[in-house]
Design an enzyme around this catalytic site. Structure first.
Site, mmCIF file in Angstrom:
data_model
loop_
_atom_site.group_PDB
_atom_site.id
_atom_site.type_symbol
_atom_site.label_atom_id
_atom_site.label_comp_id
_atom_site.label_asym_id
_atom_site.label_seq_id
_atom_site.Cartn_x
_atom_site.Cartn_y
_atom_site.Cartn_z
ATOM 1 N N PRO A 199 0.856 -1.195 0.000
ATOM 2 C CA PRO A 199 0.000 0.000 0.000
ATOM 3 C C PRO A 199 0.891 1.245 0.000
ATOM 4 O O PRO A 199 1.705 1.431 0.904
ATOM 5 C CB PRO A 199 -0.792 -0.137 1.304
ATOM 6 C CG PRO A 199 -0.778 -1.597 1.611
ATOM 7 C CD PRO A 199 0.566 -2.072 1.146
ATOM 8 N N LEU A 200 0.731 2.082 -0.988
ATOM 9 C CA LEU A 200 1.695 3.150 -1.216
ATOM 10 C C LEU A 200 1.725 4.161 -0.068
ATOM 11 O O LEU A 200 0.699 4.518 0.503
ATOM 12 C CB LEU A 200 1.389 3.845 -2.541
ATOM 13 C CG LEU A 200 1.552 2.946 -3.761
ATOM 14 C CD1 LEU A 200 1.130 3.659 -5.035
ATOM 15 C CD2 LEU A 200 2.993 2.458 -3.881
ATOM 16 N N ASP A 239 5.666 8.096 -7.247
ATOM 17 C CA ASP A 239 4.644 9.126 -7.382
ATOM 18 C C ASP A 239 3.399 8.799 -6.562
ATOM 19 O O ASP A 239 2.781 9.691 -5.978
ATOM 20 C CB ASP A 239 4.263 9.293 -8.860
ATOM 21 C CG ASP A 239 5.374 9.946 -9.669
ATOM 22 O OD1 ASP A 239 5.858 11.010 -9.251
ATOM 23 O OD2 ASP A 239 5.755 9.395 -10.709
ATOM 24 N N GLY A 240 3.027 7.525 -6.543
ATOM 25 C CA GLY A 240 1.865 7.141 -5.750
ATOM 26 C C GLY A 240 2.070 7.400 -4.271
ATOM 27 O O GLY A 240 1.154 7.857 -3.566
ATOM 28 N N ARG A 422 -9.406 2.835 30.982
ATOM 29 C CA ARG A 422 -8.272 3.630 30.495
ATOM 30 C C ARG A 422 -7.386 4.070 31.661
ATOM 31 O O ARG A 422 -6.179 4.220 31.506
ATOM 32 C CB ARG A 422 -8.759 4.847 29.703
ATOM 33 C CG ARG A 422 -9.584 5.838 30.515
ATOM 34 C CD ARG A 422 -9.875 7.113 29.744
ATOM 35 N NE ARG A 422 -10.777 7.980 30.509
ATOM 36 C CZ ARG A 422 -10.997 9.258 30.228
ATOM 37 N NH1 ARG A 422 -10.382 9.824 29.206
ATOM 38 N NH2 ARG A 422 -11.837 9.976 30.954
ATOM 39 N N GLU A 476 -3.115 10.080 13.135
ATOM 40 C CA GLU A 476 -3.308 8.673 13.501
ATOM 41 C C GLU A 476 -2.699 7.714 12.487
ATOM 42 O O GLU A 476 -2.110 6.694 12.858
ATOM 43 C CB GLU A 476 -4.811 8.359 13.652
ATOM 44 C CG GLU A 476 -5.492 9.028 14.816
ATOM 45 C CD GLU A 476 -6.004 10.410 14.476
ATOM 46 O OE1 GLU A 476 -6.613 11.047 15.351
ATOM 47 O OE2 GLU A 476 -5.808 10.853 13.322
ATOM 48 N N PHE A 503 -11.138 6.374 15.855
ATOM 49 C CA PHE A 503 -10.119 6.817 14.907
ATOM 50 C C PHE A 503 -9.180 5.691 14.478
ATOM 51 O O PHE A 503 -8.236 5.931 13.712
ATOM 52 C CB PHE A 503 -9.318 7.974 15.492
ATOM 53 C CG PHE A 503 -10.159 9.187 15.803
ATOM 54 C CD1 PHE A 503 -11.176 9.576 14.943
ATOM 55 C CD2 PHE A 503 -9.957 9.919 16.956
ATOM 56 C CE1 PHE A 503 -11.968 10.689 15.224
ATOM 57 C CE2 PHE A 503 -10.744 11.023 17.247
ATOM 58 C CZ PHE A 503 -11.752 11.411 16.380
ATOM 59 N N HIS A 527 -12.227 5.237 24.828
ATOM 60 C CA HIS A 527 -13.549 5.707 24.405
ATOM 61 C C HIS A 527 -14.150 4.673 23.461
ATOM 62 O O HIS A 527 -14.439 4.936 22.293
ATOM 63 C CB HIS A 527 -13.455 7.086 23.744
ATOM 64 C CG HIS A 527 -12.950 8.166 24.657
ATOM 65 N ND1 HIS A 527 -11.726 8.094 25.288
ATOM 66 C CD2 HIS A 527 -13.514 9.337 25.042
ATOM 67 C CE1 HIS A 527 -11.544 9.185 26.026
ATOM 68 N NE2 HIS A 527 -12.625 9.956 25.908
ATOM 69 N N ARG A 586 -14.158 4.978 28.632
ATOM 70 C CA ARG A 586 -14.041 6.311 29.218
ATOM 71 C C ARG A 586 -14.735 6.340 30.570
ATOM 72 O O ARG A 586 -14.256 6.972 31.509
ATOM 73 C CB ARG A 586 -14.681 7.341 28.279
ATOM 74 C CG ARG A 586 -14.624 8.762 28.837
ATOM 75 C CD ARG A 586 -15.591 9.685 28.125
ATOM 76 N NE ARG A 586 -15.478 11.054 28.603
ATOM 77 C CZ ARG A 586 -16.392 11.984 28.394
ATOM 78 N NH1 ARG A 586 -17.497 11.704 27.714
ATOM 79 N NH2 ARG A 586 -16.225 13.209 28.853
#
Length: 732
Positions: A199-200, A239-240, A422, A476, A503, A527, A586
């Site tokens: 994966p570039l 380039d990718g 957490r 991230e 995320f 969370h 959380r």
């Protein structure tokens, strides 16, 4: 300056080349006659026999191309021009091996491999430190092919360099099932490949992680009179890669951290799958990198003379404050059908290797082996001068795990103050930092919320590169890629990367690659459900756990309390050959639910309570994370009504699925069909554990903004609702 002095000298071996009398200009082939006409102008360091051993091969290849060269006095050719000719012929051979492999396999990506052949061969032949007899030598230079589709070029160079992992037969089996030359480089398949790319852009982030690891270790262990960490990182991007956002994130951080031992070589060939890059790409990449804070150099592709590229590398070696970006301008090579004629190869059998190339690379291998021996000698001296630092360094090189490290993990009792998982994670992390010298990592601008910060340790910054807290900013995706590089540096690092579970979508591909490449990254994802409350559905993860659990080799933990959190860390730290993700709440939960166990987490699922005695339970309640206490509360109500109820914690599906059939039958008896699963996330996947007659309590929409108790109540995550569902099921 001998090549073996590289341990102390930051310059590549081609620095030994004597400049010609035309030292202000690159040496072009048109100048060979002038140089050769005055043989007394240069004192050769190369033997006549050595030069003559190459004469017939070079004459056959370049007699027409260089008509002014006096071949009868070839041995008088100056050393630098001779080396240029030899390197050029070696590159011809590299290209022909690429062509032969692609034609034989009827697969592969020859364009980038052919175009960058001179660059990569030069790195392996004259620049990089490595020992093909010991590919894992600690102080080797690291090479990353972010443009992973060009992996055939690296395979050919590994073969010529003497790596056992790539033989001619492997080149013949390019992209074939079970071969050691897969379609993109995989570090677990081919020795000599540092990281898995494809994966570039991912490789750029990996390279930054590798360079960070070197800078950190150098700051921790090097002394003015004893340097034991001294290697560089090279990365080829296309380039990718330049278009992918992760490469920009990585470049930004590399410049911010002043990783001056990182060299990024950009294959600017203006070509993508859909056509020329002008279709979707018009920015000045060099200007972008310069604005980020990189040392930037542009080199035109002139196969006849690699001097500009060598000069660019020398400039990179001399740079002490910035990473270096070398823009290599080249056109995609002409079709392979014309290649044989172009390089005078028509009378050669496929997969032919010029015998002298093997000798050239063997000399390089011998020098590299001596380099490693010299490094071990220096390490021995270091141990005498700095015994305490040497002990810690040896621990890291041995994997980073001290005997008994797990005893540092806390054990909670029911009398301890309640906290979110957490919070329990924060306590585990900081206690582990004291006994795990390789624990290093950070958060994507959420350290306070994730509780993922090592107290009493510095931040990793240019002013404090020994720091073990990494500030990634709001990045991230690259946090995941850099963590993979750190994990795969091979120096006992245990990297952690923290953000909100929602995320994880930003970094999903890096997590997948960590699992694919056996990178032992620990993801701290807080969370973890609709229970986060007020931030609403944009931040409330629903489908994330399902997607993450589907990744092969990734261990996904959702602990219910302090003891299960400690158990998750115990497994994640010990499991250095696979990544782990710990999903944390959380909202506050009990520090120790009755029946939970740090040690039982290794089973993935286990019974925490059961009032059935010698009988089978009437119903089984299965929960994870903060919902396990709801299962236990509901079980208490049902038991008060005279029901036999078992409560099971399914803290890690993958580990439970790997248990013996007898154990799984003991925890979830097949003849107990009345089951209820409770998890504040997607119901997908739970049917396997509750069966056709069971009930899955989950969330099948995006959540809602509100106080977490109100949100839980809206979606039925209360003791009362779980009890009602169980009663209905029991009455069937």
């Amino acid at each position: 300056m001998a090549t073996s002095s590289l341990l102390y000298n930051p310059y590549p071996s081609f620095c030994t080349y004597r400049r010609s009398k035309f030292s202000e200009k690159p040496i072009a082939y048109s100048s060979l006659k002038a140089q050769n006409s005055n043989p007394t102008a240069h004192r050769s360091s190369l033997s006549i026999d050595y030069k003559l051993s190459w004469k017939e091969e070079l004459k056959k290849a370049y007699q027409r191309e260089i008509p002014n060269l006096n071949w009868d006095r070839f041995e008088e050719l100056d050393d630098e021009s001779f080396r240029n000719l030899v390197d050029k012929r070696c590159v011809d051979n590299v290209r022909m091996l690429i062509v032969d492999s692609v034609q034989n396999a009827k697969a592969g990506h020859p364009g980038m491999a052919l175009g960058m052949a001179g660059v990569v061969f030069l790195l392996y032949r004259h620049v990089m430190k490595y020992n093909p007899k010991n590919p894992k030598w600690f102080n080797r230079d690291r090479f990353v092919l972010s443009a992973g589709h060009g992996c055939l070029l690296q395979y050919v160079c590994l073969h010529l360099a003497g790596f056992e992992s790539v033989q001619i037969e492997d080149l013949k089996r390019l992209c074939q099932l079970g071969s050691r030359t897969p379609g993109h480089p995989e570090n677990v398949v081919t020795s000599g490949i540092e990281v898995t790319t494809g994966p570039l852009g991912q490789g750029v982030a990996n390279a930054v992680g590798l360079a960070l690891a070197e800078a950190h270790l150098a700051a921790r262990f090097n002394k003015p009179d004893a340097v034991i960490v001294d290697h560089r990182t090279y990365c080829i991007m296309g380039d990718g890669c330049a278009m992918e956002g992760i490469a920009h994130e990585a470049a930004s951080l590399a410049a911010h951290w002043k990783l001056n031992k990182l060299t990024l070589i950009y294959d600017d060939n203006h070509n993508t799958i859909d056509g020329p890059t002008t279709l979707a790409f018009s920015e000045d990449i060099s200007a972008r990198f310069k604005a980020l804070g990189w040392h930037t150099i542009t080199v035109d592709n002139v196969d006849a003379d690699m001097r500009p590229f060598k000069d660019a590398l020398l400039s990179a070696f001399n740079e002490t404050d910035k990473p270096t970006f070398i823009r290599w301008c080249e056109a995609v090579s002409s079709g392979s059908s014309l290649m044989r004629q172009k390089v005078n190869w028509t009378d050669r059998e496929p997969f032919h290797v010029i015998p002298m190339i093997c000798r050239e690379m063997q000399k390089q291998a011998d020098l590299q082996e001596s380099l490693e021996k010299e490094w071990h000698s220096n390490l021995y001296s270091y141990q005498i001068k700095y015994p305490q630092e040497a002990i810690e360094f040896r621990i890291l090189l041995s994997g980073g795990l001290l005997p008994g490290w797990e005893n540092s993990l806390p054990r909670w009792s029911q009398s301890d103050p309640v906290d979110a998982t957490r919070g329990y994670s924060e306590k585990c992390l900081n206690l582990l930092a004291k006994v795990l010298p390789g624990l290093i990592g950070g958060s994507a601008d959420l350290a306070t919320s994730n509780k993922a910060y090592l107290h009493n340790y510095d931040d990793f910054l240019p002013s404090s590169p020994w720091g073990r807290n990494i500030r990634y900013g709001v990045r991230e995706h690259v946090m995941g890629g850099i963590s993979n590089g750190i994990a795969l540096h091979g120096s006992g690092f245990i990297p952690f990367a923290a953000t909100f579970l929602i995320f994880s979508d930003y970094m999903k591909n890096t997590i997948r690659l960590a699992a694919l490449s056996h990178a032992g990254v620990i993801y701290i994802m807080t969370h973890d459900s609709i229970g986060l409350g007020e931030d609403g559905p944009t931040h409330q993860p629903v489908e994330q756990l399902t997607g993450l659990r589907a990744i092969p080799r990734l261990l996904v933990f959702r602990p219910a309390d302090g003891n299960e959190t400690a158990g998750a860390y115990k497994i994640a730290v010990a499991n250095r050959a696979a990544p782990s993700l710990i999903a944390l709440s959380r909202q506050k939960v009990a520090s120790n639910l009755t029946g939970t166990s740090m040690d039982a987490v290794k089973r993935g699922g286990y019974t925490i309570s059961d009032n059935s005695g010698e009988q089978m339970p009437e119903i089984i309640l299965i929960g994870t994370g903060s919902e396990l206490c709801l299962c236990e509360g509901s079980a208490r109500r049902l038991r008060e009504a005279g029901r036999r109820v078992r409560v099971v914690s399914l803290v890690c599906w993958h580990l439970f699925d790997k248990q013996p059939r007898e154990y799984k039958e003991w925890v979830l008896p097949s003849n107990v069909v009345k089951r209820v699963s409770v998890e504040a996330g997607s119901p997908v996947g739970w049917r396997e554990y509750v069966g056709r007659e069971g009930v899955v309590v989950g969330v099948d929409e995006f959540g809602a903004s509100g106080h977490y108790l109100d949100t839980f109540n809206k979606y039925g995550f209360t003791e009362e609702n779980i009890t009602r569902i169980a009663d209905v099921l029991l009455c069937k």
